[in-house]
Scaffold this motif. Structure first.
Motif, PDB file in Angstrom:
ATOM      1  N   ALA A  90       0.851  -1.188   0.000  1.00  0.00           N
ATOM      2  CA  ALA A  90       0.000   0.000   0.000  1.00  0.00           C
ATOM      3  C   ALA A  90       0.892   1.245   0.000  1.00  0.00           C
ATOM      4  CB  ALA A  90      -0.900   0.010   1.231  1.00  0.00           C
ATOM      5  N   MET A  91       0.440   2.302  -0.611  1.00  0.00           N
ATOM      6  CA  MET A  91       1.137   3.605  -0.621  1.00  0.00           C
ATOM      7  C   MET A  91       2.613   3.415  -0.965  1.00  0.00           C
ATOM      8  SD  MET A  91      -0.811   5.568   2.519  1.00  0.00           S
ATOM      9  CE  MET A  91      -0.185   4.498   3.807  1.00  0.00           C
ATOM     10  N   GLY A  92       3.503   4.171  -0.282  1.00  0.00           N
ATOM     11  CA  GLY A  92       4.928   4.025  -0.504  1.00  0.00           C
ATOM     12  C   GLY A  92       5.509   2.954   0.401  1.00  0.00           C
ATOM     13  N   LEU A  93       6.660   2.441   0.047  1.00  0.00           N
ATOM     14  CA  LEU A  93       7.287   1.327   0.740  1.00  0.00           C
ATOM     15  C   LEU A  93       7.415   1.552   2.240  1.00  0.00           C
ATOM     16  CD1 LEU A  93       8.878  -1.354   0.791  1.00  0.00           C
ATOM     17  CD2 LEU A  93      10.903  -0.061   0.049  1.00  0.00           C
ATOM     18  N   PHE A  94       7.757   2.755   2.653  1.00  0.00           N
ATOM     19  CA  PHE A  94       7.996   3.041   4.069  1.00  0.00           C
ATOM     20  C   PHE A  94       6.859   3.837   4.708  1.00  0.00           C
ATOM     21  CE2 PHE A  94      12.244   2.395   2.258  1.00  0.00           C
ATOM     22  CZ  PHE A  94      12.741   1.443   3.136  1.00  0.00           C
ATOM     23  N   ASP A  95       5.733   3.950   4.033  1.00  0.00           N
ATOM     24  CA  ASP A  95       4.629   4.749   4.556  1.00  0.00           C
ATOM     25  C   ASP A  95       3.823   3.958   5.580  1.00  0.00           C
ATOM     26  OD1 ASP A  95       5.226   6.982   3.037  1.00  0.00           O
ATOM     27  OD2 ASP A  95       4.040   6.307   1.333  1.00  0.00           O
ATOM     28  N   GLY A  96       3.824   4.462   6.819  1.00  0.00           N
ATOM     29  CA  GLY A  96       3.040   3.879   7.900  1.00  0.00           C
ATOM     30  C   GLY A  96       2.729   4.978   8.895  1.00  0.00           C
ATOM     31  N   ILE A  97       2.634   4.613  10.154  1.00  0.00           N
ATOM     32  CA  ILE A  97       2.417   5.605  11.198  1.00  0.00           C
ATOM     33  C   ILE A  97       3.543   5.504  12.219  1.00  0.00           C
ATOM     34  CG2 ILE A  97      -0.087   5.509  10.892  1.00  0.00           C
ATOM     35  CD1 ILE A  97      -0.189   3.945  13.562  1.00  0.00           C
ATOM     36  N   PRO A  98       3.784   6.560  12.998  1.00  0.00           N
ATOM     37  CA  PRO A  98       4.784   6.458  14.065  1.00  0.00           C
ATOM     38  C   PRO A  98       4.359   5.386  15.073  1.00  0.00           C
ATOM     39  CG  PRO A  98       4.221   8.759  13.643  1.00  0.00           C
ATOM     40  CD  PRO A  98       3.229   7.930  12.896  1.00  0.00           C
ATOM     41  N   ALA A  99       5.149   4.343  15.185  1.00  0.00           N
ATOM     42  CA  ALA A  99       4.819   3.220  16.064  1.00  0.00           C
ATOM     43  C   ALA A  99       6.090   2.427  16.317  1.00  0.00           C
ATOM     44  CB  ALA A  99       3.748   2.326  15.419  1.00  0.00           C
ATOM     45  N   ALA A 100       5.974   1.411  17.155  1.00  0.00           N
ATOM     46  CA  ALA A 100       7.119   0.560  17.433  1.00  0.00           C
ATOM     47  C   ALA A 100       7.635  -0.060  16.147  1.00  0.00           C
ATOM     48  CB  ALA A 100       6.733  -0.524  18.434  1.00  0.00           C
ATOM     49  N   LYS A 101       8.935  -0.316  16.081  1.00  0.00           N
ATOM     50  CA  LYS A 101       9.528  -0.886  14.881  1.00  0.00           C
ATOM     51  C   LYS A 101       8.852  -2.204  14.553  1.00  0.00           C
ATOM     52  CE  LYS A 101      13.895  -1.913  12.599  1.00  0.00           C
ATOM     53  NZ  LYS A 101      15.364  -1.911  12.687  1.00  0.00           N
ATOM     54  N   GLY A 102       8.482  -2.339  13.297  1.00  0.00           N
ATOM     55  CA  GLY A 102       7.797  -3.541  12.853  1.00  0.00           C
ATOM     56  C   GLY A 102       6.300  -3.490  12.992  1.00  0.00           C
ATOM     57  N   ARG A 103       5.760  -2.418  13.598  1.00  0.00           N
ATOM     58  CA  ARG A 103       4.311  -2.315  13.818  1.00  0.00           C
ATOM     59  C   ARG A 103       3.763  -1.002  13.258  1.00  0.00           C
ATOM     60  NH1 ARG A 103       1.964  -5.707  17.550  1.00  0.00           N
ATOM     61  NH2 ARG A 103       0.095  -5.120  16.359  1.00  0.00           N
ATOM     62  N   THR A 104       4.355  -0.510  12.180  1.00  0.00           N
ATOM     63  CA  THR A 104       3.965   0.791  11.635  1.00  0.00           C
ATOM     64  C   THR A 104       2.872   0.702  10.576  1.00  0.00           C
ATOM     65  OG1 THR A 104       5.532   0.824   9.779  1.00  0.00           O
ATOM     66  CG2 THR A 104       6.366   1.528  11.947  1.00  0.00           C
ATOM     67  N   GLY A 105       2.591  -0.495  10.071  1.00  0.00           N
ATOM     68  CA  GLY A 105       1.649  -0.649   8.970  1.00  0.00           C
ATOM     69  C   GLY A 105       2.279  -0.524   7.601  1.00  0.00           C
ATOM     70  N   ALA A 106       3.577  -0.219   7.526  1.00  0.00           N
ATOM     71  CA  ALA A 106       4.252  -0.057   6.237  1.00  0.00           C
ATOM     72  C   ALA A 106       4.625  -1.416   5.652  1.00  0.00           C
ATOM     73  CB  ALA A 106       5.512   0.791   6.403  1.00  0.00           C
ATOM     74  N   ALA A 107       4.685  -1.475   4.328  1.00  0.00           N
ATOM     75  CA  ALA A 107       5.109  -2.708   3.665  1.00  0.00           C
ATOM     76  C   ALA A 107       6.539  -3.072   4.032  1.00  0.00           C
ATOM     77  CB  ALA A 107       4.973  -2.551   2.154  1.00  0.00           C
ATOM     78  N   ALA A 108       7.348  -2.065   4.374  1.00  0.00           N
ATOM     79  CA  ALA A 108       8.721  -2.346   4.788  1.00  0.00           C
ATOM     80  C   ALA A 108       8.764  -3.272   5.994  1.00  0.00           C
ATOM     81  CB  ALA A 108       9.447  -1.038   5.098  1.00  0.00           C
ATOM     82  N   ASP A 109       7.772  -3.185   6.878  1.00  0.00           N
ATOM     83  CA  ASP A 109       7.716  -4.093   8.029  1.00  0.00           C
ATOM     84  C   ASP A 109       7.626  -5.544   7.563  1.00  0.00           C
ATOM     85  OD1 ASP A 109       7.702  -1.884   9.692  1.00  0.00           O
ATOM     86  OD2 ASP A 109       5.553  -1.976  10.097  1.00  0.00           O
ATOM     87  N   LEU A 110       6.832  -5.782   6.518  1.00  0.00           N
ATOM     88  CA  LEU A 110       6.673  -7.140   6.002  1.00  0.00           C
ATOM     89  C   LEU A 110       7.950  -7.606   5.318  1.00  0.00           C
ATOM     90  CD1 LEU A 110       3.110  -6.874   4.423  1.00  0.00           C
ATOM     91  CD2 LEU A 110       3.714  -7.647   6.715  1.00  0.00           C
ATOM     92  N   ALA A 111       8.597  -6.714   4.575  1.00  0.00           N
ATOM     93  CA  ALA A 111       9.852  -7.072   3.921  1.00  0.00           C
ATOM     94  C   ALA A 111      10.881  -7.508   4.955  1.00  0.00           C
ATOM     95  CB  ALA A 111      10.371  -5.889   3.105  1.00  0.00           C
ATOM     96  N   ARG A 112      10.918  -6.791   6.056  1.00  0.00           N
ATOM     97  CA  ARG A 112      11.877  -7.086   7.109  1.00  0.00           C
ATOM     98  C   ARG A 112      11.532  -8.382   7.821  1.00  0.00           C
ATOM     99  NH1 ARG A 112      10.607  -3.186   9.952  1.00  0.00           N
ATOM    100  NH2 ARG A 112      11.605  -1.551   8.718  1.00  0.00           N
ATOM    101  N   ARG A 113      10.259  -8.541   8.217  1.00  0.00           N
ATOM    102  CA  ARG A 113       9.860  -9.705   9.004  1.00  0.00           C
ATOM    103  C   ARG A 113       9.897 -10.993   8.183  1.00  0.00           C
ATOM    104  NH1 ARG A 113       8.272 -10.949  13.720  1.00  0.00           N
ATOM    105  NH2 ARG A 113       7.220 -12.946  14.018  1.00  0.00           N
ATOM    106  N   LEU A 114       9.390 -10.921   6.952  1.00  0.00           N
ATOM    107  CA  LEU A 114       9.293 -12.119   6.130  1.00  0.00           C
ATOM    108  C   LEU A 114      10.523 -12.335   5.255  1.00  0.00           C
ATOM    109  CD1 LEU A 114       5.558 -11.713   5.047  1.00  0.00           C
ATOM    110  CD2 LEU A 114       6.473 -13.131   6.893  1.00  0.00           C
ATOM    111  N   ARG A 115      11.476 -11.417   5.333  1.00  0.00           N
ATOM    112  CA  ARG A 115      12.748 -11.494   4.591  1.00  0.00           C
ATOM    113  C   ARG A 115      12.498 -11.596   3.081  1.00  0.00           C
ATOM    114  NH1 ARG A 115      13.436 -14.668   9.212  1.00  0.00           N
ATOM    115  NH2 ARG A 115      15.089 -13.964  10.611  1.00  0.00           N
ATOM    116  N   LEU A 116      11.598 -10.745   2.617  1.00  0.00           N
ATOM    117  CA  LEU A 116      11.263 -10.744   1.197  1.00  0.00           C
ATOM    118  C   LEU A 116      11.901  -9.550   0.496  1.00  0.00           C
ATOM    119  CD1 LEU A 116       7.472 -11.690   1.221  1.00  0.00           C
ATOM    120  CD2 LEU A 116       9.443 -13.176   0.808  1.00  0.00           C
TER     121      LEU A 116
END
Length: 437
Positions: A90-116
């Motif tokens: 959704a939106m831009g790769l790093f677009d989310g909300i200010p929140a704990a690392k990995g819990r921002t809603g950004a697609a980057a969180d998924l890339a990091r967690r799922l190693r994709l």
């Protein structure tokens, strides 16, 4: 199967990632691969296109609303029967909300967690060599997020493509394809995003054209080679919303269609039976069901037909005398006294709650929400917290003082005040539930 996967992302909304993701899904499926789709964040519409492209249900993976164990479970289920999982950002790769690392809603969180790895779609319609600076910035922004390759979109000519391609490849990131400007490959939109897949005329032929364009413009072998193994931990569905009943009457048509695939899947896993009906066809809930669920959608586009659906209203009212009825967003609007359409015409609704909503006096409401329930209801017990979101243009213009359903907070925990309504067995709110908080 041993699935592999990647994320289709961009630096911003409107870069063309949905069209390219859908085209890739169909193109790879045509090679004989078992392909599954996923969408980052709260989006009802794109998973419908993923289903149309792959023949299998999509899923939402939302790093703010879902705890990590739930994301692992849902991602693992998509991977279990797939050769390839394509996740659309959704939106831009790093677009989310200010929140704990990995819990921002950004697609980057998924890339990091799922190693994709990320296949970055970059719209070069307004520049050429500057593309390299933008891609370099995205690639360097987070060491845990890897840009595996770039697709140039909306290139104006062979020279334009070459200028951008050469600049990006000089910084060590491969360009895996380029598409020229083509308005015929653009998906139609309306006020809540894309027109739903089920309403798209000649949808399969359109997806075939997308797949043809992607096959001609991208190096599919290189894209496939870029994909990484997708093998998340087993995860848990502990935060999933439990089924609100054993037999659930679900409104399902062009006016009421916003239901997350992961919710229906979990309800069925827990033994619930989904019994669909169509308010637009003047149908009411099956009286043998023990709850009626009116999801969101586009009642404002069908207000006249809903107003004329007397059998629907009568059967809904009869059902509500003894059993719970819950409405989310568009369903909440339909439960009120009236709905004012975009032309300013008021249409009679079910009258089971006392409010009137207006699409004429519209104002956007958009963002993550956490609801703390004020009373027992189909979403959970009093005091429970539910993670979800709001996205609507309609607003309340009249309220009769029904008791609120919940206290609402934004994604950063700021209080937004009481929200929704409850009266007897009937509850509803603009709030869309995703998972338990």
């Amino acid at each position: 199967m041993t699935a592999r996967g990647f994320i289709v992302a961009a630096d911003r909304s409107g870069a063309g990632k949905t069209s390219i993701a859908i085209g890739l899904m169909r193109a790879f499926a045509r090679t004989g691969l078992a392909v599954r789709g996923a969408k980052s964040g709260p989006d009802y519409i794109d998973p419908g296109y993923h289903r149309a492209a792959t023949g299998h249900a999509g899923v939402n993976l939302d790093s703010w609303a879902m705890d990590p164990a739930f994301i692992d479970r849902l991602a693992g289920r998509q991977a279990a029967e797939a050769d390839l999982v394509i996740v659309e950002s959704a939106m831009g790769l790093f677009d989310g909300i200010p929140a704990a690392k990995g819990r921002t809603g950004a697609a980057a969180d998924l890339a990091r967690r799922l190693r994709l790895p990320v296949l970055l779609v970059h719209d070069v319609s307004g520049h050429s060599q500057t593309a390299a600076a933008i891609v370099r910035g995205l690639a360097a922004h987070d060491a845990g997020v890897r840009i595996g390759g770039v697709v140039l979109n909306k290139a104006g000519s062979a020279r334009h493509e070459a200028l951008a391609r050469d600049a990006i490849e000089r910084i060590g990131i491969p360009v895996l394809g380029a598409l020229r400007r083509d308005p015929g490959l653009t998906l139609p939109e309306r006020h809540l995003g894309l027109v739903q897949a089920g309403e798209h005329a000649a949808l399969d032929a359109f997806i075939e054209r997308l797949a043809d364009a992607v096959e001609n413009a991208l190096d599919l072998a290189a894209v496939k080679a870029m994909a990484a193994p997708l093998a998340p931990a087993a995860g848990s569905a502990a935060s999933a919303l439990p089924p609100p009943g054993r037999r659930i009457a679900l409104a399902r048509d062009a006016a009421f269609s916003f239901v997350y695939p992961h919710m229906l899947e979990h309800w069925r896993d827990e033994g619930a039976e989904i019994v669909p009906f169509s308010p637009l066809a003047d149908e009411g809930p099956d009286p043998s069901c023990d709850i009626c669920w009116l999801p969101g959608g586009y009642p404002e586009l069908h207000a006249g037909r809903l107003a004329a659906a007397a059998n629907f209203r009568d059967r809904l009212a009869a059902f509500a005398r003894t059993s719970p009825v819950h409405g989310e967003c568009g369903g909440f609007m339909a439960l009120g006294e009236a709905l004012v359409d975009g032309a300013g015409v008021a249409h009679r609704m079910a009258g089971l709650l006392g409010h009137t909503t207006s699409f004429a006096a519209r104002r956007i409401n958009l963002g993550y929400r956490q609801a703390r329930l004020a009373a027992d209801c189909p979403l959970g017990r009093a005091g429970a917290t539910i993670n979800g979101h709001e996205f609507h243009y309609s607003r309340l213009v009249e309220s009769s003082g029904d008791a609120p359903l919940a206290d609402l907070f934004d994604g950063e925990g700021r209080p937004l005040g009481p929200a929704g309504a409850r009266r007897g067995h009937v509850t509803g709110a603009f709030f869309h539930a995703i998972a338990r908080g």
